[in-house]
Scaffold this motif. Structure first.
Motif, PDB file in Angstrom:
ATOM      1  N   UNK A 236       0.853  -1.180   0.000  1.00 19.78           N
ATOM      2  CA  UNK A 236       0.000   0.000   0.000  1.00 19.78           C
ATOM      3  C   UNK A 236       0.894   1.236   0.000  1.00 19.78           C
ATOM      4  N   UNK A 237       0.491   2.259  -0.779  1.00 19.01           N
ATOM      5  CA  UNK A 237       1.301   3.480  -0.867  1.00 19.01           C
ATOM      6  C   UNK A 237       0.389   4.676  -1.045  1.00 19.01           C
ATOM      7  N   UNK A 238       0.794   5.870  -0.475  1.00 18.56           N
ATOM      8  CA  UNK A 238       0.062   7.123  -0.624  1.00 18.56           C
ATOM      9  C   UNK A 238       0.879   8.059  -1.502  1.00 18.56           C
ATOM     10  N   UNK A 239       0.172   8.679  -2.489  1.00 21.92           N
ATOM     11  CA  UNK A 239       0.814   9.585  -3.429  1.00 21.92           C
ATOM     12  C   UNK A 239       0.135  10.948  -3.364  1.00 21.92           C
ATOM     13  N   UNK A 240       0.824  11.969  -3.885  1.00 19.64           N
ATOM     14  CA  UNK A 240       0.269  13.319  -3.963  1.00 19.64           C
ATOM     15  C   UNK A 240      -0.452  13.524  -5.292  1.00 19.64           C
ATOM     16  N   UNK A 241      -0.370  12.566  -6.229  1.00 21.82           N
ATOM     17  CA  UNK A 241      -0.988  12.722  -7.544  1.00 21.82           C
ATOM     18  C   UNK A 241      -1.677  11.418  -7.936  1.00 21.82           C
TER      19      UNK A 241
ATOM     20  N   UNK B  33       2.005   6.227   9.739  1.00 23.38           N
ATOM     21  CA  UNK B  33       1.716   7.299   8.787  1.00 23.38           C
ATOM     22  C   UNK B  33       1.986   8.641   9.477  1.00 23.38           C
ATOM     23  N   UNK B  34       2.906   9.424   8.926  1.00 24.16           N
ATOM     24  CA  UNK B  34       3.278  10.709   9.547  1.00 24.16           C
ATOM     25  C   UNK B  34       2.928  11.888   8.656  1.00 24.16           C
ATOM     26  N   UNK B  35       2.021  11.692   7.686  1.00 20.68           N
ATOM     27  CA  UNK B  35       1.649  12.777   6.785  1.00 20.68           C
ATOM     28  C   UNK B  35       0.704  13.749   7.494  1.00 20.68           C
ATOM     29  N   UNK B  36       0.707  15.046   7.096  1.00 18.22           N
ATOM     30  CA  UNK B  36      -0.140  16.039   7.786  1.00 18.22           C
ATOM     31  C   UNK B  36      -1.601  15.982   7.376  1.00 18.22           C
ATOM     32  N   UNK B  37      -1.907  15.309   6.219  1.00 17.71           N
ATOM     33  CA  UNK B  37      -3.285  15.245   5.716  1.00 17.71           C
ATOM     34  C   UNK B  37      -3.912  16.627   5.562  1.00 17.71           C
ATOM     35  N   UNK B  38      -3.111  17.547   5.023  1.00 15.57           N
ATOM     36  CA  UNK B  38      -3.600  18.885   4.714  1.00 15.57           C
ATOM     37  C   UNK B  38      -3.692  19.100   3.210  1.00 15.57           C
ATOM     38  N   UNK B  39      -3.621  17.974   2.433  1.00 12.04           N
ATOM     39  CA  UNK B  39      -3.747  18.031   0.972  1.00 12.04           C
ATOM     40  C   UNK B  39      -4.419  16.733   0.508  1.00 12.04           C
ATOM     41  N   UNK B  40      -4.743  16.668  -0.801  1.00 11.21           N
ATOM     42  CA  UNK B  40      -5.391  15.475  -1.350  1.00 11.21           C
ATOM     43  C   UNK B  40      -4.347  14.375  -1.538  1.00 11.21           C
TER      44      UNK B  40
ATOM     45  N   UNK C 150      -8.687   8.060  -4.641  1.00  3.38           N
ATOM     46  CA  UNK C 150      -8.566   9.331  -3.891  1.00  3.38           C
ATOM     47  C   UNK C 150      -9.176   9.151  -2.512  1.00  3.38           C
ATOM     48  N   UNK C 151      -8.423   9.527  -1.482  1.00  2.79           N
ATOM     49  CA  UNK C 151      -8.921   9.358  -0.117  1.00  2.79           C
ATOM     50  C   UNK C 151     -10.047  10.344   0.154  1.00  2.79           C
ATOM     51  N   UNK C 152     -11.119   9.855   0.805  1.00  4.14           N
ATOM     52  CA  UNK C 152     -12.221  10.739   1.190  1.00  4.14           C
ATOM     53  C   UNK C 152     -11.867  11.455   2.491  1.00  4.14           C
ATOM     54  N   UNK C 153     -12.812  12.153   3.046  1.00  2.00           N
ATOM     55  CA  UNK C 153     -12.508  13.047   4.170  1.00  2.00           C
ATOM     56  C   UNK C 153     -12.164  12.331   5.459  1.00  2.00           C
ATOM     57  N   UNK C 154     -12.566  11.056   5.597  1.00  2.00           N
ATOM     58  CA  UNK C 154     -12.369  10.408   6.905  1.00  2.00           C
ATOM     59  C   UNK C 154     -10.911  10.346   7.309  1.00  2.00           C
ATOM     60  N   UNK C 155      -9.978   9.938   6.416  1.00  2.00           N
ATOM     61  CA  UNK C 155      -8.587   9.879   6.873  1.00  2.00           C
ATOM     62  C   UNK C 155      -8.040  11.239   7.314  1.00  2.00           C
ATOM     63  N   UNK C 156      -8.660  12.325   6.805  1.00  2.00           N
ATOM     64  CA  UNK C 156      -8.144  13.642   7.179  1.00  2.00           C
ATOM     65  C   UNK C 156      -8.494  13.987   8.622  1.00  2.00           C
ATOM     66  N   UNK C 157      -9.120  13.058   9.304  1.00  2.00           N
ATOM     67  CA  UNK C 157      -9.329  13.278  10.739  1.00  2.00           C
ATOM     68  C   UNK C 157      -8.012  13.363  11.477  1.00  2.00           C
ATOM     69  N   UNK C 158      -6.897  13.003  10.748  1.00  2.00           N
ATOM     70  CA  UNK C 158      -5.584  13.226  11.383  1.00  2.00           C
ATOM     71  C   UNK C 158      -5.412  14.704  11.758  1.00  2.00           C
TER      72      UNK C 158
END
Length: 531
Positions: free
Chosen positions: A50-55, A87-94, A112-120
């Motif tokens: 599993x991997x998270x990308x900015x694009x 996971x140490x990302x700030x979740x202040x972007x998509x 694309x991640x929905x809003x729930x993970x941005x609860x970080x």
């Protein structure tokens, strides 16, 4: 190649506070559905990256981890992202989630991640210096843009509503058709890109044999009308011969030449049996009588051959009869008794008692008994200069194409419930009795076997051979075997097949399964020659 569908992704954040406020766990629960390229649900333990990308495409992962023992049951699975690598990302972007299974390439498109993970981002609540009592929760006021403690009201529930497949390439979405305290989440999951076509599966088992169709109407009888004549009116089923080839009439006709009609695809005649090629003539053996000498009375008769094996000249010595009684003076004495006659006894047998004058056949050579004997092999006796047997006619040398006794022949026979048939006569039987066999005295070659059917069932025709005849004979297929379809069809078995001299031939005719006796009605023609 596997396909994956995102069902839902939820970040679980612990909300309890204490005077030393803890940060929410940096993990995301991710659940999905995994299938093969053909849409079959997977049941297995897999390795998942599993991997998270900015694009949505390209770029370098901002975070990734590999989980090596993900359980997949009926296609469904659940993983806790961040359980291996936090996971140490700030979740202040998509952010976009990429998933790869095993050694497969990463699946497309990324999710694309929905809003729930941005609860970080709720880590900002750590800055609150307020602690709530037991039974209270933090409440945010939009009016005052501030947090405060409030008593929790009622039971909070979350249920899954509908799951809809969206268009390929669109983003996944979740809507709540319930209330804030009784959420009903409806998911729209985009369709994944089609995977490559998988390898073809193994061929399925052969289906069961269908039921036998109804017996067709009885066809017209076949009548052999001799040599074709332009002046004769022929009816359907009439068979004729022209220049060595047999034909059968398919329609009523007059003055329609069978050979020309078949060559021009006229439809009035069909070939029943083609003319065979002429074999090379063999060298015929000759036997002639040379001298006949009267031997001494009481001696044994003898025969010698002063010619060759192909042109025998037989010289006989016949012992004189006993002297008759002396008659009156001048009167002629009575004729002495007749010497022993020559009697042909067939193939020599060790269990037969032979008398003087008995002739036998052994391995192609004929012998005559010179004395009464039992179990004295003629060939061995002559080779050892014995006095019990003498050669009557030596076995002739094989010609380039010996006469087997079976020229090209066509036989029509009525097929009933029997399975054994004489190859050159219309004789049938339930067992392989002597009269079911045709004897082949000399080695010959069969180039092909032709079969034509006016029978109501498919039949298997097998030409078999044996070294003996009669019931209980050991039968072996010659290799000339074919299956002819019912009513108006033909089949051909192609050789060449060499048949040994002294063999016996028999037809074994069954239903197409090779074992069951025929149970229909009609006629069958066979045509072959052993040359």
């Amino acid at each position: 190649m596997m396909r994956i569908f995102l069902l839902f992704a939820v970040a679980f954040l612990l909300a309890g506070r204490s005077p030393a406020v803890a940060a929410p766990p940096a993990t995301i629960t991710y659940q999905g559905y995994l299938s093969s390229a053909t849409g079959q649900a997977i049941n297995s333990t897999v390795t998942m990256t599993l991997a998270l990308y900015a694009a949505p495409t390209g770029g370098t992962p901002l975070w990734s981890e590999q989980q090596t023992a993900v359980q997949v049951v009926n296609g469904a699975y659940s993983v806790l992202m961040g359980s291996v690598t936090p996971i140490s990302l700030p979740f202040d972007a998509t952010y976009y989630l990429g998933v790869a299974v095993g050694s497969d390439a990463e699946m497309t498109p990324r999710q694309e991640l929905s809003s729930v993970p941005y609860a970080f981002r709720a880590t900002s609540a750590d800055k609150l210096n307020q602690a709530c009592a037991d039974g209270e929760v933090l409440k945010y006021s939009t009016a005052s843009s501030s947090w405060s403690c409030a008593v929790a009201v009622g039971t909070q529930t979350v249920a899954v509503g509908t799951t809809t497949t969206g268009a390929a390439g669109t983003a996944a979405s979740v809507t709540n058709s319930g209330t804030g305290s009784a959420a009903v989440l409806n998911f729209t999951i985009p369709q994944g890109a089609p995977g490559p076509t998988g390898a073809a599966g193994p061929t399925g088992a052969t289906g069961a044999t269908g039921t036998t169709g109804a017996t067709g109407a009885q066809g017209p009888p076949v009548s052999f009308m001799g040599t074709w004549s332009s002046a004769t009116t022929y009816a359907t089923g009439d068979a004729v011969s022209e220049n060595g080839t047999s034909y059968i009439a398919l329609t009523m006709n007059i003055n329609t030449d069978p050979a020309a009609d078949v060559a021009g695809s006229g439809g009035h005649w069909a070939v029943l049996a083609l003319k065979g090629t002429n074999g090379t003539n063999g060298v015929a053996a000759t036997v002639s009588v040379g001298t006949t000498t009267t031997g001494a009375a009481g001696t044994s008769a003898s025969v010698t051959n002063t010619g060759t094996s192909n042109a025998a000249v037989l010289n006989f010595i016949i012992p004189a009869g006993a002297t008759g009684a002396t008659g009156a003076t001048g009167a002629t004495g009575a004729t002495g008794p007749q010497g022993p006659p020559v009697s042909f006894m067939g193939t020599w047998s060790s269990s037969t008692v032979y008398t003087s004058g008995n002739a036998v056949y052994e391995n192609g050579t004929s012998y005559i008994a010179l004395a009464v004997n039992y179990n004295v092999d003629p060939a061995a006796d002559v080779a050892g200069s014995g006095t019990t047997w003498a050669v009557l006619a030596l076995k002739g040398a094989s010609g380039s194409s010996p006469d087997s006794g079976i020229p090209f022949t066509t036989v029509v026979r009525t097929i009933s419930s029997y399975v054994y048939f004489n190859p050159v006569q219309a004789l049938v039987g339930a067992s392989s009795t002597d009269n079911m066999f045709t004897w082949v005295p000399s080695s010959c070659t069969i180039s092909k076997l032709n079969v034509y059917s006016k029978y109501s069932q498919d039949l298997k025709v097998d030409l078999q051979s044996s070294t003996t005849s009669g019931t209980g004979a050991s039968l072996t297929t010659t290799g000339l075997s074919c299956t002819v379809l019912a009513d108006g069809n033909s089949c051909t078995a192609t050789g060449p097949v060499v048949v040994s001299g002294g063999s016996f031939l028999i037809f074994h005719i069954t239903q197409s399964d090779g074992t069951s006796a025929p149970s229909g009605s009609g006629y069958l023609w066979t045509a072959f020659g052993c040359l």
